[in-house]
Design a protein around this motif. Structure first.
Motif, short mmCIF file in Angstrom:
data_model
loop_
_atom_site.label_atom_id
_atom_site.label_comp_id
_atom_site.label_asym_id
_atom_site.label_seq_id
_atom_site.Cartn_x
_atom_site.Cartn_y
_atom_site.Cartn_z
N LEU A 102 -7.33 -0.45 3.62
CA LEU A 102 -6.85 -1.42 4.60
C LEU A 102 -5.68 -2.17 4.00
CD1 LEU A 102 -10.25 -2.84 5.93
CD2 LEU A 102 -8.86 -0.98 6.88
N ILE A 103 -4.48 -1.97 4.54
CA ILE A 103 -3.29 -2.67 4.07
C ILE A 103 -3.08 -3.88 4.98
CG2 ILE A 103 -0.80 -2.52 3.70
CD1 ILE A 103 -1.13 0.40 3.09
N ARG A 133 -3.71 -13.62 8.55
CA ARG A 133 -3.47 -12.18 8.50
C ARG A 133 -2.82 -11.75 9.82
NH1 ARG A 133 -8.45 -9.19 6.34
NH2 ARG A 133 -7.78 -10.50 4.59
N LEU A 134 -1.59 -11.28 9.72
CA LEU A 134 -0.86 -10.86 10.91
C LEU A 134 -1.23 -9.46 11.35
CD1 LEU A 134 2.83 -12.09 10.50
CD2 LEU A 134 1.00 -13.07 11.89
N GLU A 135 -1.51 -8.59 10.40
CA GLU A 135 -1.72 -7.19 10.75
C GLU A 135 -2.57 -6.53 9.68
OE1 GLU A 135 0.98 -3.25 12.04
OE2 GLU A 135 1.92 -5.03 11.16
N THR A 136 -3.46 -5.64 10.11
CA THR A 136 -4.24 -4.81 9.20
C THR A 136 -4.07 -3.35 9.62
OG1 THR A 136 -5.89 -6.56 8.86
CG2 THR A 136 -6.53 -4.31 8.28
N SER A 187 -7.43 -3.52 0.56
CA SER A 187 -8.86 -3.54 0.29
C SER A 187 -9.48 -2.22 0.73
CB SER A 187 -9.54 -4.72 1.00
OG SER A 187 -9.37 -4.62 2.42
N ILE A 188 -10.61 -1.91 0.15
CA ILE A 188 -11.40 -0.74 0.52
C ILE A 188 -12.83 -1.21 0.72
CG2 ILE A 188 -12.24 1.54 -0.18
CD1 ILE A 188 -9.74 1.82 -1.93
N ASN A 189 -13.34 -1.07 1.93
CA ASN A 189 -14.67 -1.58 2.26
C ASN A 189 -15.73 -0.49 2.33
OD1 ASN A 189 -13.98 -4.42 2.67
ND2 ASN A 189 -12.82 -3.70 4.44
#
Length: 423
Positions: free
Chosen positions: A75-76, A91-94, A126-128
């Protein structure tokens, strides 16, 4: 540790970002990258320092070397915050990126966004979910960097001492008069805490305000509210040099551009409730600029934007401002919350500083409108403010209509002075 990268004068050069600049000690979810300490957030991959790209469309490149993965999702995240000190990121964008596909395509991912003035951007990852990803290197760049001239003369909130609003000492214009009733009809030329009326829109101060704001002198709620705010600042604050001003805004208002043109440091804040899509502070600030009132360089040198729940003052606001003002903030909350918003909001004002609020008022019940403020609410507001050692301009509920005739909904303006100014 620095919290942002430095501006480089060469706008044509690529802007490199340290992927681990904000969390240098945290180990990345991708083994072997980042710092040595276990990350408190097990999903953490990277987070850059705040940066200043060029204004306009810019492209971010995230590049991995020796990337191998058969499953998992990266997830950027594009994060932004106002240049106002102490403001929080939103956070504007994922963007979800399949790590297996990314590895097969060479480990490079690019995306673009619109960059605006007076905001900072940070790139996170991140990596969930479960993953077997490995890599030897992460590099992040933005294709165009900022120049100081492009981003105006001063990005940050000026830290120098501005003029604190002063208590007027002459008897004729003394701010505080705790008599709750008065036989003199209210005038805009000599404002108290009062109901607005069409008659007041025929006074000189109203036409002067409309001329200064480049507005037609129509007898509207918004026009009266802006004229009342300007006249109250003129009468009670005597702001004679650049000051720090906070305005609670909902739509494009001329006041921000007007104050910026006068070289006041101005912050516009919009109310956002929990769960609401976060505001892009750069885009919002761009939309608040009115070209007819203020040169572009002046506006972005002096104006900032932020958003949040206005019922709870930001800690970074404490004692920052000479003047705060709002128009129709009651539309975002219950009457009880509005009373607390006005009184608790005085913490953002310097001792001796001024708060001016204009809201919807009615002298009779208005069905199906839970946001209307009535006389008991105003009197409770004034009593609460006074009990906390603040001052309130004389309350005046006369409106010019014949006795017994309901006035419907009209603007009411109230002026408060934060206590604590030495005598």
């Amino acid at each position: 540790m620095k919290d942002m990268i430095e501006v480089d004068p060469d706008i044509d050069r690529v802007l490199p970002l340290d992927p681990f600049g904000s969390r240098p000690h945290w180990a990345s979810r991708i083994a072997g990258l980042g710092g040595q300490e276990p990350a408190p957030d097990p999903s953490y991959v990277f987070l850059t320092l705040d940066s200043r790209p060029a204004i306009g469309t810019v492209t971010v490149q995230v590049r991995f070397l020796d990337l191998v993965a058969t499953h998992g999702t990266l997830l950027i995240e594009l994060n932004v915050r106002s240049a106002f000190p102490g403001d929080d990121h939103c956070r504007l964008e994922t963007i979800a990126v399949d790590l297996s596909d990314l590895a097969q395509s060479g480990g490079i991912f690019e995306f673009s966004f619109e960059s605006y003035r007076n905001v900072y951007y940070a790139i996170g990852g991140s990596i969930n979910d479960e993953t077997d990803v490995v890599a030897s290197y992460i590099g992040i760049t933005i294709d165009r960097r900022a120049s100081p001239t492009q981003h105006s003369r001063d990005w940050g909130w000026r830290a120098g001492d501005a003029l604190t609003a002063k208590r007027r000492t002459d008897i004729e214009s003394a701010l505080i008069d705790r008599v709750m009733t008065d036989l003199t009809p209210p005038r805009l030329d000599h404002p108290m805490s009062q109901i607005g009326s069409p008659l007041q829109c025929q006074e000189k101060s109203f036409f002067d305000a409309m001329s200064a704001l480049h507005r037609k002198p129509d007898m509207t709620f918004e026009n009266w509210a802006m004229a009342y705010i300007l006249q109250s600042i003129f009468r009670y604050a005597r702001v004679e040099q650049p000051s720090k001003i906070l305005g609670y805004v909902s739509d494009q208002t001329p006041l921000l551009s007007y104050f910026a043109a006068q070289k006041h440091e101005i912050v516009g804040m919009r109310h956002t409730a929990g769960g609401e899509v976060p505001a892009d502070p750069g885009r919002e600030l761009q939309n608040l600029w009115i070209q007819d009132l203020c040169e572009e360089s002046e506006f972005f040198a002096h104006a900032h934007f932020t958003a949040g729940d206005i019922r709870f003052p930001k800690e970074s606001f404490n004692g920052q401002f000479d003047v705060i003002w709002s128009i129709n903030a009651n539309r975002n909350m219950t009457p009880k919350d509005f009373v607390n918003f006005v009184v608790n909001g005085l913490i953002a004002v310097k001792p001796g500083g001024l708060a001016v609020h204009v809201f919807d008022f009615a002298d009779d019940n208005v069905p199906d409108d839970p946001h209307i403020i009535y006389r008991p609410d105003v009197e409770r507001l004034a009593a609460l403010a006074l009990s906390h050692h603040n001052d309130v301009a004389r309350l005046q509920f006369r409106h010019g209509a014949p006795s017994g005739v309901s006035i419907g909904v009209l603007p009411f303006g109230i002026v408060l002075l934060r206590g604590g100014l030495p005598e």
